[in-house]
Design a protein around this motif. Structure first.
Motif, PDB file in Angstrom:
ATOM      1  N   THR A   1      45.572  33.712  88.306  1.00  0.00           N
ATOM      2  CA  THR A   1      46.711  34.631  88.270  1.00  0.00           C
ATOM      3  C   THR A   1      47.696  34.317  89.394  1.00  0.00           C
ATOM      4  O   THR A   1      48.913  34.339  89.193  1.00  0.00           O
TER       5      THR A   1
ATOM      6  N   GLN B   1      48.410  41.084  83.073  1.00  0.00           N
ATOM      7  CA  GLN B   1      48.230  42.401  83.657  1.00  0.00           C
ATOM      8  C   GLN B   1      49.570  43.069  83.981  1.00  0.00           C
ATOM      9  O   GLN B   1      49.604  44.196  84.390  1.00  0.00           O
TER      10      GLN B   1
ATOM     11  N   ASP C   1      48.095  35.145  80.605  1.00  0.00           N
ATOM     12  CA  ASP C   1      47.062  35.234  81.640  1.00  0.00           C
ATOM     13  C   ASP C   1      45.864  36.001  81.086  1.00  0.00           C
ATOM     14  O   ASP C   1      45.907  37.211  80.927  1.00  0.00           O
ATOM     15  N   GLU C   2      44.805  35.270  80.778  1.00  0.00           N
ATOM     16  CA  GLU C   2      43.585  35.834  80.193  1.00  0.00           C
ATOM     17  C   GLU C   2      43.890  36.801  79.047  1.00  0.00           C
ATOM     18  O   GLU C   2      43.521  37.973  79.104  1.00  0.00           O
TER      19      GLU C   2
HETATM   20 MG   LIG Z   1      43.480  36.715  86.973  1.00  0.00          MG
END
Ligand SMILES: [Mg+2]
Ligand SMILES: Nc1ncnc2c1ncn2[C@@H]1O[C@H](COP(=O)(O)OP(=O)(O)O)[C@@H](O)[C@H]1O
Length: 328
Positions: free
Chosen positions: A45, A85, A161-162
């Motif tokens: 991240t 996120q 991101d993920e």
């Molecule tokens: Mg991360």
């Protein structure tokens, strides 16, 4: 259009005495999915945030489509989009309202904004949920609306991101389909993941990162060749036959690393050839066991796990960090 989407050299980010990103060199060709694979806390991240101009590097350089992420941050921002996120979706608005609002904010007129929202909601299987508040969405729906929001204006480069962490298999598959569709439209995707199979499904090239460093990089084929194509798991009927089985497997699998497991009837062997080679070697090995009168109760041929990748690359299991959200 430039053929290199991202190029970094010696990229560093330090938090206190923690070198979260510790000299990362990446070259991401445009028009493909590039996978950044690593466990929790590896620095994924933080790397993405520097590339997306949300964090300033402490050392090193990064260019996105030739633009320096620090000196030409505006130019970079105009070409990229980020989900993860930090998505800008408002929980209290409906899916449709969110997309219309974001489309309006990025300059679409009222009607084109509504049309684009409807089109994306349909493409992402969210038409029925369009009128519901996002806070009532399932995890998979939430992830899809996040991605929809980030591609309202088809970015040249999308950071994911993920995108599937914590999703059930069906939702994961839906997200994978979306990623493929996004790339088919010409967007370059930088995807971070903790899952080897996800990187394998989507990415053309993969960088494996650990503790802020790239520990392996290459095409999927190169990475697999260095790790082994998979693992053969065998469970025997009789634990007393295990030493003999271990010897036969080692021979049949051309000296593969055969390891006894804590379970006294179980054995695992890493197979170091291509996909088809692995299956052939495994069936040959089974035939040898049968010929020697060793009964196999259970057998499977699996992809290497992230743990096995780490074992192969570093001789250490994948580090685990308590699932702790870093606050920016
Ligand atoms: Mg991360
Ligand atoms: N804002 C922050 N302040 C302090 N430490 C951070 C911050 N963000 C991340 N870290 C630390 O940096 C390391 C890398 O984190 P991160 O980039 O979030 O890893 P990943 O995304 O691969 O899980 C971790 O040790 C994490 O705790």
């Amino acid at each position: 259009m430039s053929t290199i989407a991202i190029e970094t050299a010696g990229l560093v980010k330090v938090f206190g005495d923690n070198r979260a990103v510790d000299g990362v060199d990446l070259t991401v060709p445009s028009g493909t999915v590039y996978g950044v694979l690593g466990p929790n806390g590896a620095g994924k991240t933080t790397t993405v945030k520097m590339l997306a101009t949300l964090l300033r590097p402490d050392a090193g350089e990064a260019h996105v489509f030739g633009h320096d992420v620090v000196r030409e941050a505006d130019a970079v921002r105009s070409r990229v989009s980020l989900t993860g996120q930090y998505a800008s979706v408002d929980e209290d608005l409906t899916g449709h309202e969110n997309l219309v609002l974001l489309a309006r904010l990025t300059g679409h007129g009222r009607k084109p904004a509504a049309a684009r929202a409807d089109q994306l909601l349909a493409a992402f299987g969210l038409s029925e949920a369009a009128g519901r508040q996002v806070k009532n969405y399932s995890g998979g729906m939430r992830r899809r609306i996040d991605i929809a929001a980030s591609i309202l204006n088809t970015p040249d480069l999308l950071f994911l991101d993920e995108p599937t962490t914590g999703l059930d298999p069906r939702s994961r598959n839906q997200v994978w389909e979306i990623v493929r569709a996004v790339v088919a439209q010409g967007t370059t995707v930088l995807l971070t993941t903790q899952y080897l199979d996800e990187a394998d499904q989507l990415a053309s090239r993969i960088a494996v990162i650990d503790r802020g460093k790239v520990i392996a990089e290459g095409t999927k084929g190169e990475l697999k060749a260095s790790v082994g194509a998979g693992s053969v798991h065998v469970r025997l009927r009789d634990a007393r036959q295990r030493p003999e089985a271990e010897r036969l497997l080692t021979a049949a699998l051309a000296g593969a690393a055969v390891q006894p497991e804590p379970d006294p009837v179980a054995l695992t062997a890493r197979v170091g050839t291509g996909d088809r080679g692995a299956a052939e070697a495994a069936s040959r090995a089974l035939a040898e066991l049968a010929a020697a009168g060793i009964t196999v109760d259970n057998f499977s041929l699996g992809q290497p796990s992230l743990d096995e990748v780490f074992l192969a690359l570093t001789d250490a299991p994948a580090p685990t960090e308590p699932a702790q959200e870093a606050t920016a």
